[in-house]
Design an enzyme around this catalytic site. Structure first.
Site, PDB file in Angstrom:
ATOM      1  CD  GLU A  10      -2.344   2.090   1.320  1.00 15.29           C
ATOM      2  OE1 GLU A  10      -2.251   3.607   0.528  1.00 15.29           O
ATOM      3  OE2 GLU A  10      -3.440   1.869   0.874  1.00 15.29           O
ATOM      4  N   GLY A  12       0.429   4.349   1.299  1.00 17.65           N
ATOM      5  CA  GLY A  12       0.886   4.810   2.280  1.00 17.65           C
ATOM      6  C   GLY A  12       1.335   4.772   3.343  1.00 17.65           C
ATOM      7  CB  SER A  13       2.252   1.094   4.179  1.00 12.50           C
ATOM      8  OG  SER A  13       3.399  -0.628   4.105  1.00 12.50           O
ATOM      9  CB  THR A  14       5.683   4.425   7.573  1.00  8.68           C
ATOM     10  OG1 THR A  14       5.468   3.219   8.167  1.00  8.68           O
ATOM     11  CG2 THR A  14       5.495   5.304   7.271  1.00  8.68           C
ATOM     12  CB  SER A  16       4.699  -0.811   2.126  1.00  6.97           C
ATOM     13  OG  SER A  16       3.828  -1.143   2.451  1.00  6.97           O
TER      14      SER A  16
END
Length: 201
Positions: A10, A12-14, A16
């Site tokens: 995703e 928005g996922s740090t 990731s």
């Protein structure tokens, strides 16, 4: 023969970001093929009664995450900056358009490079990844041709992303990054090595 590893991410996922920037090299060293699977955490969080990231809901957890991200980024040699809590580009950022574009890019061979570009723009440079001008530029730099923004907004492509979200629900994915190997779920950047071990076994 090594298995395929599915990388569910995703924008928005740090965490990731940390995975996206190193997964191909790590997998290549093990002879593992990576299938990139963009999805959205918003519906997953909503199903748990959350209207934002748990790192925003729980202040102590959020502060820990930002410090942990700085440590891990330094360990991996990746640039990183904390995103603002409010205003343009606030955490968590809106990765909907980026995810739709990534689906097209993954079909056409430039999706992985585009994804890395989006993550770098977001977590290394602090740009707002909902900006269509930024996304168009990143797509072109990755190898896209034509008006990729319009193609990303077709109903068929929107339905593809929704299908990914529905599949994530069915398979028990509740966060990002997540890795699937032969139906087995591994969650978190710190489980990448375990997932690669399983895929290479």
């Amino acid at each position: 023969m090594a298995h395929m590893l599915e990388f569910w991410f995703e924008f928005g996922s740090t965490y990731s970001y940390l995975t996206a920037m190193r997964i191909e090299d790590a997998a290549g060293a093990r002879g593992v093929t990576v299938r990139w699977r963009p999805f959205l955490l918003g519906p997953v969080f909503a199903a748990q009664g959350w209207d934002t990231s748990p790192f925003n809901i729980h202040k102590a957890k959020g502060e820990y995450m930002w410090r942990d991200m700085a440590r891990r980024a330094e360990r991996y040699g990746l640039p990183f900056q904390r995103l603002p809590a409010t205003g343009p580009g606030a955490f968590p950022q809106n990765g909907l358009a980026a995810a739709r574009i990534a689906l097209i890019g993954l079909d056409e061979g430039w999706g992985e490079e585009f994804a890395r570009g989006v993550y770098s723009a977001e977590f290394a440079a602090g740009h707002d990844i909902a900006d269509p001008v930024l996304l168009q530029r990143l797509a072109r730099e990755a190898g896209a041709t034509g008006d990729v923004l319009s193609r990303a907004q077709t109903q068929a492509n929107k339905d593809r992303l929704k299908s990914n979200v529905d599949e994530a629900f069915r398979r028990g994915i509740f966060g990002a990054p997540s890795f699937m190997v032969d139906g087995e779920l591994y969650w978190g950047d710190d489980r990448l090595a375990d997932a690669l071990d399983a895929a290479a076994a």
